[in-house]
Design a protein around this motif. Structure first.
Motif, mmCIF file in Angstrom:
data_model
loop_
_atom_site.group_PDB
_atom_site.id
_atom_site.type_symbol
_atom_site.label_atom_id
_atom_site.label_comp_id
_atom_site.label_asym_id
_atom_site.label_seq_id
_atom_site.Cartn_x
_atom_site.Cartn_y
_atom_site.Cartn_z
ATOM 1 N N ASP A 196 0.821 -1.211 0.000
ATOM 2 C CA ASP A 196 0.000 0.000 0.000
ATOM 3 C C ASP A 196 0.851 1.256 0.000
ATOM 4 O O ASP A 196 0.496 2.265 -0.611
ATOM 5 N N ALA A 197 1.966 1.207 0.730
ATOM 6 C CA ALA A 197 2.767 2.416 0.927
ATOM 7 C C ALA A 197 4.249 2.134 0.729
ATOM 8 O O ALA A 197 4.739 1.050 1.041
ATOM 9 N N GLU A 232 17.313 8.403 -2.484
ATOM 10 C CA GLU A 232 16.984 7.135 -3.120
ATOM 11 C C GLU A 232 15.782 7.277 -4.060
ATOM 12 O O GLU A 232 15.748 6.648 -5.124
ATOM 13 N N ALA A 233 14.839 8.119 -3.687
ATOM 14 C CA ALA A 233 13.696 8.375 -4.568
ATOM 15 C C ALA A 233 14.171 8.998 -5.885
ATOM 16 O O ALA A 233 13.688 8.656 -6.969
ATOM 17 N N LYS A 270 5.730 9.302 -9.888
ATOM 18 C CA LYS A 270 6.219 8.138 -10.627
ATOM 19 C C LYS A 270 6.025 6.865 -9.790
ATOM 20 O O LYS A 270 5.574 5.852 -10.309
ATOM 21 N N ILE A 271 6.354 6.959 -8.519
ATOM 22 C CA ILE A 271 6.228 5.789 -7.643
ATOM 23 C C ILE A 271 4.753 5.394 -7.491
ATOM 24 O O ILE A 271 4.407 4.211 -7.513
ATOM 25 N N MET A 272 3.885 6.396 -7.383
ATOM 26 C CA MET A 272 2.448 6.086 -7.303
ATOM 27 C C MET A 272 1.977 5.464 -8.621
ATOM 28 O O MET A 272 1.131 4.571 -8.629
ATOM 29 N N VAL A 282 2.964 7.369 -0.765
ATOM 30 C CA VAL A 282 4.422 7.473 -0.827
ATOM 31 C C VAL A 282 4.863 8.439 0.259
ATOM 32 O O VAL A 282 4.306 9.545 0.387
ATOM 33 N N ILE A 283 5.821 8.005 1.052
ATOM 34 C CA ILE A 283 6.367 8.874 2.093
ATOM 35 C C ILE A 283 7.848 9.064 1.788
ATOM 36 O O ILE A 283 8.615 8.109 1.784
ATOM 37 N N ILE A 284 8.232 10.316 1.502
ATOM 38 C CA ILE A 284 9.641 10.599 1.218
ATOM 39 C C ILE A 284 10.266 11.238 2.454
ATOM 40 O O ILE A 284 9.821 12.293 2.922
#
Lengths: 297, 297
Positions: free
Chosen positions: B163-164, B171-172, B187-189, B196-198
């Motif tokens: 989910d997350a 790294e992102a 992009k990650i979503m 997404v938690i950065i």
């Protein structure tokens, strides 16, 4: 009322997407335009005879220009280049021109200004200029690495003569020789500034007052075009907001920092001051609401 | 209930003030201890026969260790060194030891866990392990530059299975080849993660969900001693908080991020997990209140 002392310039800026040539720039320009959404700021600055009429008109519509000197010679020119990430700027060229021997004069009716913003000028000039105001409620100054490297003692002395210091993180570290921003701020407060605001670019800002730290995130943006003037727009918004409220309690100063973040976010969305010149008060209000939503939990 | 799958390690860390040798470390250790303030997490990990009894006792007091394998051989060892600013870490040495051929097994009673955290393990192992849980309400994974560089496609595939995603800013950027963190998150979503938690270290974090951005500052600290485990403590706090509430609505997830910031701030104040092992629930509550004060306007 608010008086702003700083540079007006013609900027040549290379961004990854565009090269701008001789566009309206300078710390006082960005701070002044940003503050003009809250009050009609008074400007102390100098331009040369080559300063384009259209730029003069832009400033005249927003600022009181009694303190703007127009001198024989060329306007101050700055040229810089950003890297691909837009986070690193290299200065390519600085031509002081009319700024070189400029002796700022404070018009008589500016002297009653309760709010005074001294941009990143020669620290000795800032320290001297602030003494000409006789009714100051809140003064704030900025500085840059050039003065820290060449006139460190004068920078420290200037901090004693104002209420607040606004400075970016890298410059705060350079000046105080500390890595930790709380330690940087404590050192600067130790030199006499009551408030310290450390700007962290895309990471927001920290406000320090006595043992209070107020930490605020930047307004998150997907598209950043040109970061030039963001810090000056931040400071201008702070001062404009405070002057419009005629208050300097901590809650109002915190709010002014939020306005600083928001006005800085508009500045970076376009080339030079183009977005600041396009937006309306309602756009600012809308973004303040978005900012609250973005940060509330 | 919450299950955590990750590494338990013996860390050798050089900081500017101290060298720590073979201290309790590993992503699951920090995440587990941090989460243990909210629930009793279940651990899936492996140690060697050399794993000190005192460390085993520390884990046993806080975590369900049914999923901890004790194998012949040496415990995973990590060695790293921080620069003077404590913002740059260089890996000096990694000895996988018993981690090398570890096949994680999910104990039968762990399989009903509603909350599952997959630390920065081999992405293929994470993707496979999550399928063994049959009642997952919220799963989250982390990753590191090593997997991004060596198994990029597997990392992307893993993101689809949870989910997350919690990931640090550098790294992102490395993974998505974008500079802007909103673009990174989109992009990650796009690859399938709903949240997404950065993590931005001392600059706090950004949470993304659909078109919502929640930006939260880090808890400002004057004294940072050892950043090891801060990101893992952040993730552990998030998962522990969510599991304790048994909720996954956006408001609760935002709050979990705030707990993440706060638990990360405790982690960096001492060497290894020493501060996390010393604090009480009341210290966390107090710091949450301070955090609110530090960020409210």
């Amino acid at each position: 009322m608010l008086t702003i002392f700083g540079s007006t310039a013609l900027d040549t800026i290379r961004t990854p997407t565009k090269v701008l040539k001789d566009v309206l720039g300078g710390a006082a320009t960005f701070a002044g335009i940003s503050a003009s959404f809250f009050v009609k700021p008074r400007l102390i600055a100098v331009v040369g005879k080559d300063f384009p009429k259209k730029y003069h008109k832009i400033l005249a519509e927003r600022l009181d220009l009694k303190g703007l000197s127009i001198k024989d010679g060329k306007t101050f020119r700055y040229s810089g280049s950003y890297d691909n990430t837009l986070s690193l700027r290299t200065t390519l060229r600085t031509d002081l021109n009319v700024l070189k021997n400029f002796k700022p004069v404070v018009p008589e009716d500016y002297k009653k200004s309760k709010f005074v913003y001294l941009a990143n000028n020669d620290p000795d000039q800032n320290t001297s200029l602030i003494t000409e105001f006789d009714n100051v409620k809140f003064s704030m100054c900025d500085t840059i690495d050039f003065w820290i490297s060449t006139k460190r003692a004068s920078v420290v002395k200037m901090f004693k003569s104002v209420d607040a210091v606004v400075i970016n993180d890298e410059e705060a570290k350079l000046l105080t020789k500390e890595f930790n921003l709380i330690k940087c701020a404590k050192k600067i407060m130790g030199w006499g500034a009551k408030y310290v605001i450390i700007k962290k670019g895309e990471h927001g800002s920290l406000l320090f007052f006595e043992d209070v730290v107020f930490t605020s995130a930047a307004f998150s943006l997907e598209k950043i075009v040109d970061p030039t003037g963001a810090g000056d727009s931040f400071a201008g918004a702070m001062m404009g907001y405070l002057a419009s409220k005629n208050k300097t309690d901590l809650a109002t100063i915190k709010k002014s920092v939020v306005y600083g973040n928001v006005m800085g976010s508009f500045a970076v969305e376009g080339y030079g001051p183009e977005v600041l010149l396009r937006i309306k008060k309602s756009d600012i209000k809308k973004r303040i609401t978005q900012y609250e939503k973005m940060t509330r939990f």
